[in-house]
Scaffold this active site. Sequence first.
Site, PDB file in Angstrom:
ATOM      1  CE  LYS A 189      -4.411  -1.478   1.637  1.00 17.57           C
ATOM      2  NZ  LYS A 189      -4.215  -2.908   2.063  1.00 17.57           N
ATOM      3  CD  GLU A 245      -5.868   6.337   3.656  1.00 11.91           C
ATOM      4  OE1 GLU A 245      -4.881   6.604   3.092  1.00 11.91           O
ATOM      5  OE2 GLU A 245      -7.014   5.769   3.191  1.00 11.91           O
ATOM      6  NE  ARG A 247      -7.416  -9.123  -6.794  1.00 11.33           N
ATOM      7  CZ  ARG A 247      -8.887  -8.506  -6.311  1.00 11.33           C
ATOM      8  NH1 ARG A 247      -9.757  -8.668  -7.486  1.00 11.33           N
ATOM      9  NH2 ARG A 247      -8.869  -8.100  -5.388  1.00 11.33           N
TER      10      ARG A 247
END
Lengths: 511, 167
Positions: A137, A220, A312
């Site tokens: 991430k 965040e 994906r």
Amino acid sequence: MGDAGWSVGRLAERGHRMSNPLFNKVLVANRGEIACRIMRTLSQMGIPTVAIYHAAETKARHVQMADKAVEIYGETPVAAHLDMGQIIEIARNLEVDAIHPGYGFLSENANFAAAVADAGMTFIGPDAETIALMGDKISARNFAEKHNVAVAPSVMPTDDLDDFIEKAAGIGYPLLIKAAAGGGGKGMSIVREAAALVEAARVASSEAQRYFGDGRVYAETYVDHPRHIEVQVLGDGKGGAIHLFERECSVQRRFQKIIEEAPAPNLSAELRDEICTSATRLAAAANYKNAGTVEYILGADGRFFFLEMNTRLQVEHPVTEMITGIDLVHAQIEIAAGKGLPLPQSEVRTSGHAVECRICAENPEQDFMPETGVVRHLGVPEAEWLRFENALTHGQKITADFDPMLAKLVAHGPNRDAAIERSIAALGELALLGVKTNIDYLARLINHDAFRAAELHTGFIAQHRDDLAPKALNETERAQILAAAFLGFRQTRDLIVGTPEPHAAIGGWRN
Amino acid sequence: MGFQLILDGEEHDVAIVRRRPHLVLRIDGIEHEFSEIGGPGDGLHALKSGKHPIDFIRASDNERQIIRLGGRTFEVDHIDPFSEGMESGGNKDAVRSPMPGTVVSIQCKEGDTVVRGTPLVTIESMKLQTVLSAMREGTVAEILRVEGETFEKDAIIVMLEPETEKA
């Protein structure tokens, strides 16, 4: 049953069928509905398929569908499906020249992508480096920020929890704390006030350590009432990228989507363009190859922030296929074979609206806890605007071995209202008996005024919890259900139709 | 004597009042006449009480009938008075998992004395950890699962010694 008439092969008509297949043999390193869905396109393209299965799923539909099926071994069925060495060995022995990982399992495992390439085969997906870049991430976020894709104000992880807490407090509340290496909701929590921060950080870090062997957490800005919007992209691996517009995936439970739609409702043309363009910019900058999805959160104020990129095919890819007419698996295979992008951005068009409902073995009245059972009856509605993606078979055991998602019901309509009506009708007709599912819950949800009005955000299910509970039965309904059940027991049936009159009055189950 | 059925956690009583000319059932004390009762077994059937037939789908699973009617699915269980007696004895001593999952850790050992609420086993289901605790005071008789083992819903994880009559 099932693979209803939607124009699956619009792209397939363009060529490769019969003539020169793009691959000689493709192994699908997955199971369930997605393995079946991938094999459907492979077969249309004239490419022989190889399935893998654990002993627990010998009669599974993907095993029956494949041209060849090979058993895999492992301590648990999931462990078998995660055993890279074994899968590559099978592929090599069968002279497979490409592997499609589907979603979940090994699909976002950079080591697997690298091992497939090292074995001289094609991984139908991005390069290992791209998977690794987007799989973390933090590196993904830094990359996005560097390429002008908006990211939420945040605190980077450190090993020093005290330092982390101090910095996190500095960006204000509410805050979202996540595991750096995480996914799927693990190690995630929302902190709304300073008093809760220290404990939340500690818990998230210890959960991260336990699940991922990496205790780093980051925080965040948390966007209240956020929508989850994601953009389907295709990249050619050489800096060329297009988007196939966005999907709305805000309706979630346990941080996992259960209803997705395309296009996202109530999105201005400017904002849609801005979001989709930023996704293409990211994919192009990463020299992204194959299909991927860039996920964003969108606040009520129109600010949107990059969340992550999934490297994906997504569970919810059919809604994009239904509005664009583009077979994403077909596109994936062409890109993997070096044929480039299926069409230029200017030719990507959408038509109508599509809604997908994830049918899960779970109990919505018990906090969506997973359920197990046996498929005793399966009745599937069919219409040209419906797709029922599944791998269900009569008598199949639904166990805790695999994910509780059983199938996906996807409905297309000329507009959102029509797609909703068609979804509600199809959910009503869909009969899957023998395991508790969320089918009836989904029908109530889609029929809710707030859903119809597209007042969507990730807290939708919590906000409307009471409205979404099943309606109490009236006396007539209850009597009908009880009578229908009563007539199903062999013992009572015998009493009603099989025994002489006097015995019926005596009754009793054992005599 | 009627049959006891459970629907949505509530017990209901169904008895045959008459079979001819039409079937009449007494359901929770109220008589209902059915001019059509549909075929036997699983599948799509119709029931007629009053003017309009009601379509439904039925599937049976041992002592359970699953009914889909009016776009909703219901599970109806039969209470067998005989096996119920057997079960209730077992139920008092068995710590069952309310959902399928995996054993993460075991916090007790056989022979441990526990009180109500003592954590016995931590399980994980859908990425969510839950602690199964003792539902009463007692002694741990047997731990039926090991760490890492997966199990189905309602699986017995721990057995307590049967309660003895207090002197």
